[in-house]
Enzyme design. Structure first.
Site, PDB file in Angstrom:
ATOM      1  N   HIS A 125      31.532  28.407  29.417  1.00  0.00           N
ATOM      2  CA  HIS A 125      30.998  29.195  30.438  1.00  0.00           C
ATOM      3  C   HIS A 125      29.659  28.035  30.774  1.00  0.00           C
ATOM      4  O   HIS A 125      29.931  26.812  31.249  1.00  0.00           O
ATOM      5  CB  HIS A 125      30.380  30.283  29.859  1.00  0.00           C
ATOM      6  CG  HIS A 125      29.760  31.233  30.734  1.00  0.00           C
ATOM      7  ND1 HIS A 125      29.868  31.097  32.117  1.00  0.00           N
ATOM      8  CD2 HIS A 125      29.044  32.519  30.877  1.00  0.00           C
ATOM      9  CE1 HIS A 125      29.190  32.052  33.013  1.00  0.00           C
ATOM     10  NE2 HIS A 125      28.569  32.850  31.934  1.00  0.00           N
ATOM     11  N   HIS A 139      39.051  27.548  36.365  1.00  0.00           N
ATOM     12  CA  HIS A 139      38.169  28.729  36.518  1.00  0.00           C
ATOM     13  C   HIS A 139      39.087  30.259  36.394  1.00  0.00           C
ATOM     14  O   HIS A 139      40.228  29.803  36.836  1.00  0.00           O
ATOM     15  CB  HIS A 139      37.454  28.533  37.790  1.00  0.00           C
ATOM     16  CG  HIS A 139      36.008  29.571  37.778  1.00  0.00           C
ATOM     17  ND1 HIS A 139      36.480  30.831  38.237  1.00  0.00           N
ATOM     18  CD2 HIS A 139      34.944  29.348  37.504  1.00  0.00           C
ATOM     19  CE1 HIS A 139      34.947  31.468  37.971  1.00  0.00           C
ATOM     20  NE2 HIS A 139      34.033  30.309  37.691  1.00  0.00           N
ATOM     21  N   ASP A 164      30.529  23.108  37.258  1.00  0.00           N
ATOM     22  CA  ASP A 164      29.809  22.277  36.227  1.00  0.00           C
ATOM     23  C   ASP A 164      30.284  20.740  36.394  1.00  0.00           C
ATOM     24  O   ASP A 164      29.854  19.935  35.527  1.00  0.00           O
ATOM     25  CB  ASP A 164      30.225  22.887  34.998  1.00  0.00           C
ATOM     26  CG  ASP A 164      29.215  24.197  34.813  1.00  0.00           C
ATOM     27  OD1 ASP A 164      28.022  23.995  35.161  1.00  0.00           O
ATOM     28  OD2 ASP A 164      29.782  25.009  34.194  1.00  0.00           O
TER      29      ASP A 164
END
Ligand code: ACO
Length: 434
Positions: free
Chosen positions: A267, A306, A362
């Site tokens: 995460h 994702h 990210d």
């Protein structure tokens, strides 16, 4: 055509109707199907919530196939270009963009709650010199619960909103002090004359100068990063926030739990993992070898993939632009070339294309944080600061939703049938349980 799902239970031959509402059927509608009188009724089995809506929400909309992200209806691209973090936080919490007067009031409120009780400071000083800042943040946010016992009155609107302001205001101070502690530097107190992100940068970087001078382009880049990270509907940490909140625990301990969920490398810890991965690869020439090892099942390409986006994460697109703007000031991050090469190869490779794995938020954010001078351990903390607004918006919606009760999934029991207790001297060698 009716908006009904008709299904037949093959065990009994009985046919049932379940109303379809907003593209869903209620899992409890399946309970009508019973194999016998003492049967509890049919349940759904959905590990990791792959196909289960757990809430009705009006906060964030994502279309993962099309790569769309909107907060309260506003496209993320427009917010990133035209809004500020505090304005976006207002939008998430209250449902509307603030008027000038509302924004001034909101900014004043948040600014005047950024200080921490001196005992919080002492608590922080008690951590080991090399404590991970995310571990500190999680613990200290939970500790705030003891400083504001009134927060337990979660059914009182006024009390709830006071904690919302406190959390949005104080999390950056805790985050900055966790960093200073980890670096062995004195903690810097908040400056009321500075804006939200400029004040944060001052608490992070200020040394002996009377006033920290913030480079406007870096301040704006941080605003954009904070806007992009502010909410993401029912992700792992938002689900934790709502789940803890559903027991009517106060928002401090609920938010500490959400931050703990964010800490994991799958995460919010992913940006830290991306930088470690890039450093490990070390050279553009080693990218093909690394991709092959991922395809052979040795680890994952961090920052890729994702649960919801099966297209380019819209946040990743904006972050890539922001990275270019930041590097113009800080100089190019040498790891960028490795990241660009990884992205190029992965986007052409059948393994990633067929699994619809694209860069997520990210993949590039860590490169920016590193260029700003932040160590990798601070990356998940940088995610938690803006996500605080999203967690709180989710929590507020949850505690006021008349349909919500304490979160309590069912299970399929796979253990032993009833058996009698065996005295210790009569026990054989026990099977090892992992
Ligand atoms: N690298 C290589 N292969 C991958 C990756 C990856 N990053 N992500 C998924 N896969 C593969 C899986 O091995 C699986 O392959 P298989 O069908 O041959 O078994 C397939 O793609 C589907 O993967 P799942 O794990 O089932 O997908 P899920 O939706 O559960 O996971 C997740 C999503 C956790 C984000 C995953 O893509 C991942 O681990 N990515 C790397 C970590 C990361 O970047 N996390 C940040 C997410 S964004 C955020 O939280 C802000």
């Amino acid at each position: 055509m009716t908006d009904t799902l008709t299904f037949t239970d093959g065990r009994t031959g009985t046919t049932f109707d379940a109303p379809i509402e907003d593209g869903t059927v209620r899992a409890t509608a399946l309970r009508q199907a019973r194999a016998s009188d003492d049967d509890f009724g049919l349940m759904t089995y959905d590990p990791a919530f792959m196909n289960t809506a757990s809430v009705r929400s009006a906060i964030t909309f994502i279309d993962g196939d099309k790569g769309i992200l909107r907060y309260r209806g506003y496209p993320i691209e427009q917010l990133a270009e035209r809004s500020t973090y505090l304005e976006t936080a207002h939008l998430l919490i209250f449902g509307e963009l603030p008027t000038q007067e509302e924004l001034a009031h909101w900014a004043h409120d948040v600014t005047h709650h950024t200080f921490l009780h001196e005992n919080v400071k002492r608590l922080m000083e008690g951590f080991r010199y090399d404590a991970h800042p995310m571990g500190m943040l999680i613990s200290v946010v939970a500790a705030l619960s003891t400083f504001y016992p009134e927060a337990s009155k979660v059914d009182d609107r006024e009390v709830r909103m006071r904690q919302v302001v406190r959390l949005i205001a104080k999390v950056p101070t805790i985050a900055a002090w966790s960093f200073r502690h980890n670096q062995g530097l004195p903690y810097v107190y908040p400056e009321n004359e500075l804006g939200f992100t400029a004040n944060f940068l001052s608490m992070i970087f200020r040394m002996a100068e009377p006033r920290y001078c913030v480079e406007p382009a870096l301040e704006r880049a941080l605003e954009v990063l904070f806007i992009l990270h502010a909410d993401h509907e029912q992700n792992c940490s938002a689900n934790v926030m709502r789940s803890i909140g559903s027991s009517k625990a106060d928002p401090y301990v609920s938010l500490a739990g959400a931050a703990a969920a964010l800490y994991g490398p799958l995460h919010g810890g992913a940006n830290e993992a991306v930088l470690r991965m890039l450093a490990e690869i070390g050279d553009v020439r080693r990218v093909p070898e690394f991709i092959s090892s991922v395809k052979a099942g040795h680890g994952r390409l961090m920052g890729f993939g994702h649960r919801v986006y099966k297209n380019y994460d819209p946040r990743a697109r904006i972050i890539k632009q922001t990275a270019d703007e930041v590097f113009e000031i800080t100089g190019r991050n040498p790891l960028l070339d490795i990241a660009l090469e990884l992205e190029k190869i992965a986007l052409e490779d059948d393994y990633f294309v067929s699994r619809r794995l694209y860069p997520n938020v990210d993949f590039y954010s860590g490169l920016i944080y590193q260029a700003l001078g932040l160590p990798t351990a601070m990356f998940p903390v940088m995610f938690a600061i803006p996500r605080t607004a999203g967690w709180l918006a989710q929590w507020l919606e949850g505690v006021q939703d008349p349909e919500q009760k304490i979160a309590r999934p069912r299970q399929i029991y796979m253990g032993s049938d009833e058996r009698d207790f065996v005295a210790i001297e009569d026990r054989g060698r026990a099977a090892t349980v992992a």
